[in-house]
Enzyme design. Structure first.
Site, PDB file in Angstrom:
ATOM      1  N   PRO A  61      28.062  51.809 -13.176  1.00  0.00           N
ATOM      2  CA  PRO A  61      27.319  51.368 -11.858  1.00  0.00           C
ATOM      3  C   PRO A  61      28.581  52.280 -10.951  1.00  0.00           C
ATOM      4  O   PRO A  61      29.093  51.553 -10.023  1.00  0.00           O
ATOM      5  CB  PRO A  61      27.343  49.845 -11.542  1.00  0.00           C
ATOM      6  CG  PRO A  61      28.426  49.699 -12.603  1.00  0.00           C
ATOM      7  CD  PRO A  61      28.638  50.242 -13.662  1.00  0.00           C
ATOM      8  N   CYS A  62      28.558  53.313 -11.013  1.00  0.00           N
ATOM      9  CA  CYS A  62      29.427  54.210  -9.883  1.00  0.00           C
ATOM     10  C   CYS A  62      29.134  53.958  -8.366  1.00  0.00           C
ATOM     11  O   CYS A  62      29.932  54.094  -7.554  1.00  0.00           O
ATOM     12  CB  CYS A  62      29.150  56.061 -10.127  1.00  0.00           C
ATOM     13  SG  CYS A  62      29.813  56.313 -11.838  1.00  0.00           S
TER      14      CYS A  62
END
Length: 103
Positions: A51-52
């Protein structure tokens, strides 16, 4: 362990509805001062399980890397998780910054 892999493992630990800063991740990875290297790891990441979008600047501002198609994409992704922003489009870090337990 390769630095990028260590960062990706840390980013996977950021809970839904929380964010971390590039600098915070650098410290957690044992490389204080390596915030830019964390940013590079985020830019080159192609794994959708990471989940950048939960990684922001220290002041809560988002990155334009997510804005290829539409402005404020990262903000919208975080808002969908319940993260609140100030009127100047910055995450309210005092409320939403991830505080991992020290182990």
């Amino acid at each position: 362990m390769e630095f990028h892999q260590k960062i990706y493992e840390l980013v996977r630990r950021i809970p839904y509805g929380k964010v971390s800063s590039y600098g915070q991740l650098a410290v957690l990875a044992g490389r204080p001062g390596a915030a830019r290297a964390v940013g590079h790891a985020m830019r080159v990441c192609r794994d959708p399980s990471i989940p950048c979008h939960r990684v922001v600047h220290q002041d809560g501002s988002t990155t334009s890397s997510f804005d290829a198609i539409e402005r404020h994409t990262q903000q919208r992704l975080l808002e969908a998780e319940g993260v609140l922003f100030s009127s100047d489009h910055k995450v309210i870090m005092s409320q939403f910054q991830w505080r991992p337990e020290i182990s």
